[in-house]
Design an enzyme around this catalytic site. Structure first.
Site, PDB file in Angstrom:
ATOM      1  N   LYS A 116       0.815  -1.209   0.000  1.00  0.00           N
ATOM      2  CA  LYS A 116       0.000   0.000   0.000  1.00  0.00           C
ATOM      3  C   LYS A 116       0.852   1.263   0.000  1.00  0.00           C
ATOM      4  O   LYS A 116       0.424   2.307  -0.497  1.00  0.00           O
ATOM      5  CB  LYS A 116      -0.954  -0.039   1.182  1.00  0.00           C
ATOM      6  CG  LYS A 116      -1.933  -1.204   1.096  1.00  0.00           C
ATOM      7  CD  LYS A 116      -2.756  -1.354   2.348  1.00  0.00           C
ATOM      8  CE  LYS A 116      -3.724  -2.531   2.234  1.00  0.00           C
ATOM      9  NZ  LYS A 116      -3.044  -3.808   2.043  1.00  0.00           N
ATOM     10  N   GLU A 185      -1.445   6.819   7.955  1.00  0.00           N
ATOM     11  CA  GLU A 185      -2.174   7.735   7.077  1.00  0.00           C
ATOM     12  C   GLU A 185      -3.277   8.420   7.877  1.00  0.00           C
ATOM     13  O   GLU A 185      -3.675   7.930   8.951  1.00  0.00           O
ATOM     14  CB  GLU A 185      -2.774   6.998   5.882  1.00  0.00           C
ATOM     15  CG  GLU A 185      -3.876   6.018   6.215  1.00  0.00           C
ATOM     16  CD  GLU A 185      -4.411   5.301   4.979  1.00  0.00           C
ATOM     17  OE1 GLU A 185      -3.734   5.325   3.940  1.00  0.00           O
ATOM     18  OE2 GLU A 185      -5.501   4.707   5.073  1.00  0.00           O
ATOM     19  N   HIS A 220     -12.335  -2.663  11.031  1.00  0.00           N
ATOM     20  CA  HIS A 220     -11.881  -2.399   9.663  1.00  0.00           C
ATOM     21  C   HIS A 220     -12.101  -3.583   8.736  1.00  0.00           C
ATOM     22  O   HIS A 220     -11.555  -3.632   7.641  1.00  0.00           O
ATOM     23  CB  HIS A 220     -10.411  -1.972   9.637  1.00  0.00           C
ATOM     24  CG  HIS A 220     -10.080  -0.943  10.667  1.00  0.00           C
ATOM     25  ND1 HIS A 220     -10.574   0.338  10.611  1.00  0.00           N
ATOM     26  CD2 HIS A 220      -9.345  -1.015  11.806  1.00  0.00           C
ATOM     27  CE1 HIS A 220     -10.139   1.021  11.658  1.00  0.00           C
ATOM     28  NE2 HIS A 220      -9.405   0.217  12.413  1.00  0.00           N
ATOM     29  N   GLU A 260      -9.770   0.675  -4.199  1.00  0.00           N
ATOM     30  CA  GLU A 260     -10.570   1.130  -3.075  1.00  0.00           C
ATOM     31  C   GLU A 260     -10.326   2.611  -2.778  1.00  0.00           C
ATOM     32  O   GLU A 260      -9.195   3.100  -2.869  1.00  0.00           O
ATOM     33  CB  GLU A 260     -10.253   0.293  -1.829  1.00  0.00           C
ATOM     34  CG  GLU A 260     -10.508  -1.195  -2.038  1.00  0.00           C
ATOM     35  CD  GLU A 260     -10.487  -1.980  -0.742  1.00  0.00           C
ATOM     36  OE1 GLU A 260     -10.122  -1.403   0.305  1.00  0.00           O
ATOM     37  OE2 GLU A 260     -10.853  -3.168  -0.773  1.00  0.00           O
ATOM     38  N   GLU A 273      -6.125   1.916  -1.724  1.00  0.00           N
ATOM     39  CA  GLU A 273      -5.265   0.811  -2.126  1.00  0.00           C
ATOM     40  C   GLU A 273      -5.873   0.111  -3.323  1.00  0.00           C
ATOM     41  O   GLU A 273      -7.039   0.324  -3.672  1.00  0.00           O
ATOM     42  CB  GLU A 273      -5.121  -0.199  -0.975  1.00  0.00           C
ATOM     43  CG  GLU A 273      -6.434  -0.855  -0.577  1.00  0.00           C
ATOM     44  CD  GLU A 273      -6.354  -1.593   0.745  1.00  0.00           C
ATOM     45  OE1 GLU A 273      -5.888  -0.978   1.712  1.00  0.00           O
ATOM     46  OE2 GLU A 273      -6.757  -2.758   0.789  1.00  0.00           O
ATOM     47  N   ASN A 275      -6.342  -3.838  -4.468  1.00  0.00           N
ATOM     48  CA  ASN A 275      -6.207  -5.245  -4.117  1.00  0.00           C
ATOM     49  C   ASN A 275      -6.054  -6.049  -5.393  1.00  0.00           C
ATOM     50  O   ASN A 275      -6.972  -6.095  -6.219  1.00  0.00           O
ATOM     51  CB  ASN A 275      -7.428  -5.720  -3.322  1.00  0.00           C
ATOM     52  CG  ASN A 275      -7.432  -5.152  -1.916  1.00  0.00           C
ATOM     53  OD1 ASN A 275      -6.455  -5.290  -1.186  1.00  0.00           O
ATOM     54  ND2 ASN A 275      -8.496  -4.484  -1.538  1.00  0.00           N
ATOM     55  N   ARG A 277      -6.352  -8.982  -6.485  1.00  0.00           N
ATOM     56  CA  ARG A 277      -6.939 -10.310  -6.313  1.00  0.00           C
ATOM     57  C   ARG A 277      -8.451 -10.182  -6.371  1.00  0.00           C
ATOM     58  O   ARG A 277      -8.982  -9.078  -6.494  1.00  0.00           O
ATOM     59  CB  ARG A 277      -6.549 -10.888  -4.944  1.00  0.00           C
ATOM     60  CG  ARG A 277      -6.883  -9.920  -3.801  1.00  0.00           C
ATOM     61  CD  ARG A 277      -6.649 -10.509  -2.442  1.00  0.00           C
ATOM     62  NE  ARG A 277      -6.710  -9.546  -1.378  1.00  0.00           N
ATOM     63  CZ  ARG A 277      -7.827  -9.078  -0.826  1.00  0.00           C
ATOM     64  NH1 ARG A 277      -9.000  -9.483  -1.286  1.00  0.00           N
ATOM     65  NH2 ARG A 277      -7.795  -8.213   0.158  1.00  0.00           N
TER      66      ARG A 277
END
Length: 636
Positions: A116, A185, A220, A260, A273, A275, A277
């Protein structure tokens, strides 16, 4: 052409990939740890290879063993699923070096986006420097650079705890992904978690398959997801699609992936980020676009070109994750035998993806998700209603689950009104986990069903239980509910239950008239200390309480008991018998289901005993420590 696929994963995602492979005529290979020897994904595969051990680090995170398993079983393809090694570039490279086909993007794309920190730099951002942050930067989010699923993430609202939360996130990341890199962040309060599903082929075509809203999260980790994300302006949706496609093209992406974003209350989108996959929530996109993303992954890997444009979307889909956990007790994971899992609803409108079936055991080593339940309908209102109905009427017998929370979430005015943000559970958890209104009536049904299944031994009971001298009522206790009933010549009577009339009693079914309304209750006792009562108004798992407590079951006041089976990963610095502790102070950290759980002091006082030792395996209820409450605190 692909002939045999090994899924380098377990549980629900392995079963889901196998389902598509069967439809396409492709044989399947499973890998399994010792803890998963009897798991559903092993039973469903055409072949299976053991990975010795139970911990993820010894099994599903061992890429070398998985490659050997694929070669030994004759597989020509490896599908990584999600989690574990799914975003590990070295594993993808090892698969290719072994002459196997990798279902996913090139290792270079994974390297660019799976971290990330590097992904943020690629998209024009950069993590914060932990040594430079100030109070003005709060709140902050500590986040694992690898992996996903909410593991290795911590919100920091006080700078004093930044170091502690940094270490906790790092430890979780190592356990879940084998990579302890974390970064910092800004944390956006009341933001919406919105993502875009992409699919890219090797010929330059990149699809953006709509948006998903995944804002309802705990720790999360996503709980309820839907597609399309409701209420977004058309211009914002177009901007998100463009950013996602641009990110994919920037790294030469191939296959399925997700980009995302966190959308602020002001409507500004912040890249989170990518992903690299398949996502857990991919079924809602499949339902809306009428596609099979796993089948498309396989075809793209074979070199097939995608059409220039994706299919048109239709309707709305909502997904809920059914977890073995107790939301009322800080989301504590639960273990045990899953006696029954039945969700009503007709395909294709209701879909259930799971890695469990009746009689399977839910253990401590892996994520506590039991199943994903997905509902589709022409409108969002209908899809939400259909999903809530399916969950309410489902038979889920075994460990405590979040099923009631899911139903109440779907029916909450903020959710039905599409007022979505990531702070939903922080604001509403107490109300969503309050005891159910119908629980006393469920307890009555449980007591009467038990009585019907246990005929008495006296002459009067064998002749129907009637006697001409009124007897004392029988008493049964379920949880906090005491049920007093009497068997009469005409059936059963229940004391202290105004408005309740007994209409019919059998060992597994009871009919009651409650304030003039007739309701039926299905009662099941699996002999595990709980009775499950299912009805049209909801489901209840009632703890059977003994009439007389065993003195040996008593524990000293101030005892800290393990809320779940797990491993002690650490104890508080400087803790020893005789040390002064304060209420709420973290004393012990347990790891279970790839998450760390903090055990805090119940009161201020003195640490009278400390039994927790790092590395020690403990069962649920194990005594970890005893805090002797200070007299001045107890008296105040």
């Amino acid at each position: 052409m692909i002939s045999s696929v090994l899924v380098a994963n377990r549980g629900e995602i392995a079963c889901r990939v196998f389902r598509t492979c069967r439809e396409l005529g492709i044989s399947t290979v499973a890998v399994y740890s010792d803890a998963d020897a009897g798991a559903l994904h092993v039973r469903e595969a055409d072949a299976a290879v053991r990975l010795p051990g139970s911990a993820p680090a010894d099994t599903y995170l061992r890429g070398d063993l998985i490659v050997k398993a694929a070669l030994a079983a004759g597989a020509d393809v490896v599908h990584p699923g999600y989690g574990f090694l799914s975003e590990n570039a070295e594993f993808a490279r090892a698969v290719g070096d072994a002459g196997l086909l990798w279902i996913g993007p090139p290792p270079e794309a994974i390297e660019a986006m799976a971290s990330k920190t590097r992904a943020k730099e690629l998209m024009g951002g950069a993590p914060l420097d932990p040594g430079q942050v100030t109070e003005a930067d709060l709140p902050l989010l500590v986040k694992a650079a690898a992996g996903g699923g909410g593991r290795g993430m911590r919100i920091v609202r006080e700078l004093a705890v930044l170091g502690e939360e940094w270490e906790a996130a790092r430890s979780e990341a190592v356990s879940a992904f084998g990579d302890g890199e974390v970064f910092l962040e800004p944390y956006i309060e009341r933001g919406r978690h919105v993502e875009v599903q992409i699919l890219a082929d090797a010929h330059g075509t990149v699809w953006a398959l709509g948006t998903r809203d995944c804002s309802l999260q705990r720790r999360h980790q996503k709980v309820i997801e839907e597609s399309p994300a409701p209420g977004l302006p058309a211009a914002l949706v177009e901007s998100l699609h463009t950013s996602a496609v641009t990110a994919a093209r920037a790294v030469g992406y191939r296959g399925a992936g997700t980009v995302e974003f966190l959308v602020s209350p002001q409507g500004h989108a912040h890249f989170l980020e990518m992903n690299t996959r398949l996502q857990v929530e991919h079924p809602v996109t499949e339902a809306v676009f009428g596609v099979d993303l796993v089948a498309l992954q396989l075809r793209v890997a074979e070199g097939t070109a995608l059409p220039a444009n994706p299919p048109a979307p239709s309707g709305h889909a909502v997904e809920a994750r059914l977890y073995a956990e107790d939301p009322s007790k800080n989301w504590t994971p639960q273990t045990g035998v899953l006696h029954a899992l039945e969700v009503p609803g007709d395909a294709p409108w209701v879909r259930v993806d799971t890695g469990y079936t009746d009689g399977d055991s839910i253990g401590v080593h892996y994520d506590p998700v039991i199943a994903k339940v997905i509902a589709w309908a022409p409108t969002r209102e209908e899809a939400v209603r259909r999903l809530a109905h399916a969950l309410r009427r489902a038979r889920v017998h075994g460990p405590v689950t979040n099923r009631r929370l899911l139903v109440r979430s779907l029916e909450h005015p903020e959710f039905t009104g599409a007022q979505l943000d990531t702070g939903f559970y922080e604001r509403h958890l107490d109300a969503l986990t309050a005891p159910a209104d119908g629980e006393p009536h469920a307890a009555v049904a449980a007591a009467l069903a038990d009585a019907a299944g246990r005929p008495g031994t006296t002459v009067a009971s064998r002749l129907g239980g009637w006697r001409n001298v009124a007897s004392q009522p029988q008493v049964k206790v379920y949880g906090d509910h005491e049920v007093r009933y009497r068997r009469t010549r005409d059936g059963f009577e229940v004391a202290d239950a105004p408005g309740v009339r007994v209409l019919g009693v059998a060992p597994h079914r009871v009919r009651l008239e409650i304030d003039g309304v007739v309701r039926s209750f299905d009662v099941t006792d699996h002999g595990d200390g709980h009775v499950h009562v299912d009805s049209a108004t909801g489901a209840h798992a009632l703890a059977v309480q003994p009439r007389f407590a065993d003195p040996q079951d008593r524990t000293p006041p101030g005892s800290l008991l393990a809320p779940m089976p797990g491993t002690v990963v650490r104890v508080g610095e400087g803790l020893a018998e005789g040390v002064r502790v304060t209420q709420g102070q973290p004393l012990v950290w347990l790891e279970a289901m790839k998450m760390e759980h903090r055990i805090v002091s119940p009161a201020s006082g003195t640490l009278a005993a400390l039994h927790a030792v790092p590395g020690r395996q403990v069962e649920v209820g194990a005594l970890l420590a005893v805090v002797q409450e200070a007299q001045e605190d107890a008296a105040s």
